[in-house]
Design an enzyme around this catalytic site. Structure first.
Site, PDB file in Angstrom:
ATOM      1  N   ARG A   1       0.881  -1.184   0.000  1.00  0.00           N
ATOM      2  CA  ARG A   1       0.000   0.000   0.000  1.00  0.00           C
ATOM      3  C   ARG A   1       0.905   1.216   0.000  1.00  0.00           C
ATOM      4  O   ARG A   1       1.701   1.408   0.922  1.00  0.00           O
ATOM      5  CB  ARG A   1      -0.919   0.003   1.228  1.00  0.00           C
ATOM      6  CG  ARG A   1      -1.692   1.297   1.372  1.00  0.00           C
ATOM      7  CD  ARG A   1      -2.799   1.237   2.401  1.00  0.00           C
ATOM      8  NE  ARG A   1      -3.967   0.565   1.864  1.00  0.00           N
ATOM      9  CZ  ARG A   1      -5.183   0.630   2.393  1.00  0.00           C
ATOM     10  NH1 ARG A   1      -5.393   1.351   3.477  1.00  0.00           N
ATOM     11  NH2 ARG A   1      -6.201  -0.015   1.860  1.00  0.00           N
TER      12      ARG A   1
ATOM     13  N   HIS B   1      -7.362   0.752  -6.481  1.00  0.00           N
ATOM     14  CA  HIS B   1      -7.559  -0.107  -5.296  1.00  0.00           C
ATOM     15  C   HIS B   1      -8.260  -1.392  -5.755  1.00  0.00           C
ATOM     16  O   HIS B   1      -9.408  -1.647  -5.424  1.00  0.00           O
ATOM     17  CB  HIS B   1      -8.407   0.652  -4.265  1.00  0.00           C
ATOM     18  CG  HIS B   1      -8.423   0.030  -2.897  1.00  0.00           C
ATOM     19  ND1 HIS B   1      -7.632  -1.038  -2.532  1.00  0.00           N
ATOM     20  CD2 HIS B   1      -9.162   0.329  -1.790  1.00  0.00           C
ATOM     21  CE1 HIS B   1      -7.870  -1.354  -1.262  1.00  0.00           C
ATOM     22  NE2 HIS B   1      -8.797  -0.550  -0.793  1.00  0.00           N
TER      23      HIS B   1
ATOM     24  N   GLN C   1     -10.245  -4.028  -3.430  1.00  0.00           N
ATOM     25  CA  GLN C   1     -11.591  -3.637  -2.995  1.00  0.00           C
ATOM     26  C   GLN C   1     -12.616  -3.996  -4.058  1.00  0.00           C
ATOM     27  O   GLN C   1     -13.740  -4.387  -3.759  1.00  0.00           O
ATOM     28  CB  GLN C   1     -11.623  -2.137  -2.698  1.00  0.00           C
ATOM     29  CG  GLN C   1     -12.952  -1.654  -2.168  1.00  0.00           C
ATOM     30  CD  GLN C   1     -13.267  -2.211  -0.778  1.00  0.00           C
ATOM     31  OE1 GLN C   1     -12.441  -2.117   0.121  1.00  0.00           O
ATOM     32  NE2 GLN C   1     -14.453  -2.782  -0.600  1.00  0.00           N
TER      33      GLN C   1
ATOM     34  N   ASP D   1     -17.305   7.109  -1.881  1.00  0.00           N
ATOM     35  CA  ASP D   1     -16.084   6.980  -1.078  1.00  0.00           C
ATOM     36  C   ASP D   1     -15.836   8.353  -0.443  1.00  0.00           C
ATOM     37  O   ASP D   1     -16.508   9.334  -0.777  1.00  0.00           O
ATOM     38  CB  ASP D   1     -14.922   6.560  -2.005  1.00  0.00           C
ATOM     39  CG  ASP D   1     -13.631   6.243  -1.261  1.00  0.00           C
ATOM     40  OD1 ASP D   1     -13.663   6.083  -0.030  1.00  0.00           O
ATOM     41  OD2 ASP D   1     -12.582   6.163  -1.930  1.00  0.00           O
TER      42      ASP D   1
ATOM     43  N   CYS E   1     -16.378   1.495   0.250  1.00  0.00           N
ATOM     44  CA  CYS E   1     -15.233   0.661   0.648  1.00  0.00           C
ATOM     45  C   CYS E   1     -14.897   0.809   2.127  1.00  0.00           C
ATOM     46  O   CYS E   1     -14.243  -0.051   2.691  1.00  0.00           O
ATOM     47  CB  CYS E   1     -14.027   0.983  -0.222  1.00  0.00           C
ATOM     48  SG  CYS E   1     -13.408   2.668  -0.020  1.00  0.00           S
TER      49      CYS E   1
ATOM     50  N   ARG F   1     -13.635  -8.727   1.668  1.00  0.00           N
ATOM     51  CA  ARG F   1     -12.196  -8.501   1.465  1.00  0.00           C
ATOM     52  C   ARG F   1     -11.407  -9.742   1.886  1.00  0.00           C
ATOM     53  O   ARG F   1     -10.449 -10.145   1.226  1.00  0.00           O
ATOM     54  CB  ARG F   1     -11.717  -7.285   2.288  1.00  0.00           C
ATOM     55  CG  ARG F   1     -12.281  -5.948   1.858  1.00  0.00           C
ATOM     56  CD  ARG F   1     -11.762  -5.499   0.511  1.00  0.00           C
ATOM     57  NE  ARG F   1     -10.305  -5.430   0.475  1.00  0.00           N
ATOM     58  CZ  ARG F   1      -9.574  -4.393   0.908  1.00  0.00           C
ATOM     59  NH1 ARG F   1     -10.173  -3.321   1.396  1.00  0.00           N
ATOM     60  NH2 ARG F   1      -8.245  -4.393   0.839  1.00  0.00           N
TER      61      ARG F   1
HETATM   62  N1  NVA Z   1     -10.031   6.625  -1.513  1.00  0.00           N
HETATM   63  C1  NVA Z   1      -9.683   6.197  -0.177  1.00  0.00           C
HETATM   64  C2  NVA Z   1      -9.908   4.725  -0.030  1.00  0.00           C
HETATM   65  C3  NVA Z   1      -9.618   4.188   1.343  1.00  0.00           C
HETATM   66  C4  NVA Z   1      -9.785   2.707   1.438  1.00  0.00           C
HETATM   67  C5  NVA Z   1      -8.238   6.559   0.117  1.00  0.00           C
HETATM   68  O1  NVA Z   1      -7.391   6.385  -0.768  1.00  0.00           O
HETATM   69  O2  NVA Z   1      -7.965   7.036   1.216  1.00  0.00           O
HETATM   70  N1   CP Z   2     -11.383  -0.243   2.313  1.00  0.00           N
HETATM   71  C1   CP Z   2     -10.114  -0.260   2.761  1.00  0.00           C
HETATM   72  O1   CP Z   2      -9.165  -0.541   2.017  1.00  0.00           O
HETATM   73  O2   CP Z   2     -10.000  -0.008   4.090  1.00  0.00           O
HETATM   74  P1   CP Z   2      -8.659   0.192   4.931  1.00  0.00           P
HETATM   75  O3   CP Z   2      -8.050   1.504   4.523  1.00  0.00           O
HETATM   76  O4   CP Z   2      -9.106   0.158   6.363  1.00  0.00           O
HETATM   77  O5   CP Z   2      -7.715  -0.943   4.617  1.00  0.00           O
END
Ligand code: NVA
Ligand code: CP
Length: 301
Positions: free
Chosen positions: A103, A130, A133, A218, A258, A286
């Site tokens: 990540r 992502h 997800q 989101d 998500c 997930r």
């Molecule tokens: N768009 C959000 C998704 C979190 C799972 C982010 O990147 O923070």
């Molecule tokens: N939806 C998702 O990826 O959540 P987290 O940021 O908690 O991993």
């Protein structure tokens, strides 16, 4: 050659369907306690440059439940955080573990990591995509409603990493996607143009949700955009998903997010309690979808 999962385009449509079918099977086996230990002696390296609840817990629990082991690697505690090149880190780590999830911020970083890794690399979120997800979201739809081909999905809000993964999903799962974003917050123009057959970008959320069988949103400010959070609130206010907005969609619409969610921002206070919301099932998936993904990548690499 290792197979990677950096975007949904790394698997063919048939392979994605296969992974989701297996995820549904693994979910049933998890309930029965009959999944066995297919990951015995396998080790997953987990590199997190951003925070996480679902992704960390689902990968770590998933590995443990199937007999393997997961190793949490925070950059500040590794040499990556002190400037060791990505290429060197990828070469070293991939000689020691069986599969790696990352990540991070720039998507280009995970591409470079994967290029130098001799084991599968999974995108656990970048600024651009992502895909894990989306496996869970597609599993959730299939469990609730069956095939998604030809259906209409409405994305409401920021043209962010999740939105862009929905664009890839529209291509791989063959559904129509209407995106409603404020001007200046639309997804990558080239990505939209490449998928123009299935993807429409609008400004009006009510127009986007008309006849939609799935509504998704989101957060308004993603990780890394914390400084913009306040300014974005006023721009995005008309894009809040409410029960009334869902009423303007198809009668059998389901709502996905998500998570984490900000009640009172991108969703109304009461939306997660609406019977049309399937977010807890989506979150659980997930776990199952990533088990199936890791099994697929380990078997085909
Ligand atoms: N768009 C959000 C998704 C979190 C799972 C982010 O990147 O923070
Ligand atoms: N939806 C998702 O990826 O959540 P987290 O940021 O908690 O991993």
């Amino acid at each position: 050659m290792a197979r990677h999962f950096l975007t949904l385009l790394d698997l063919s449509p048939a392979e994605l369907q296969q992974v989701i079918a297996r995820a549904i099977e693994l979910k049933a086996q998890h309930r029965e306690g009959s999944a066995g230990e297919p990951f015995r002696n396998k080790v997953l390296g987990m590199i997190f440059e951003k925070s996480s609840t679902r992704t960390r817990v689902s990968f770590e629990a998933g590995m443990a439940q199937l007999g393997g082991h997961a190793m949490f690697l925070a950059p500040r505690d590794t040499q990556l955080g002190r400037g060791e090149p990505i290429e060197d880190s990828a070469r070293v780590m991939s000689r020691m573990v069986d599969i790696i999830m990352v990540r991070t911020y720039e998507h280009e970083k995970i591409e470079r990591f994967a290029q130098y890794s001799c084991v599968p690399v999974i995108n656990a979120l970048t600024d651009s995509f992502h895909p894990c997800q989306l496996l869970a979201d597609m599993q959730t739809w299939i469990e609730q409603r069956g095939d998604i081909q030809g259906k209409k999905v409405a994305w409401i809000g920021d043209g962010n990493n999740m939105c862009q993964s929905y664009i890839n999903a529209a291509c791989q799962f063959d559904f129509n996607l209407s995106i409603a974003c404020p001007a200046g917050f639309t997804p990558d123009a080239q990505l939209v143009a490449d998928n123009a057959e299935r993807v429409t970008v609008l400004e009006d959320p009510r127009e986007a949700v008309a006849n939609a069988q799935v509504v998704v949103t989101d957060v308004w400010a993603s990780m890394g955009q914390e400084d913009e959070q306040q300014d974005r609130k006023s721009v995005f206010q008309p894009y809040q998903v409410t029960r009334e907005l869902l009423d303007a969609a198809a009668d059998d619409v389901i709502f996905m997010h998500c998570l984490p969610a900000h009640r009172g921002e991108e969703i109304s206070e009461d939306l997660l309690d609406d019977p049309r919301s399937v977010i807890w099932e989506e979150a659980e998936n997930r776990l199952h979808a990533q088990k199936a993904l890791m099994e697929f990548l380990l078997q085909t690499s």
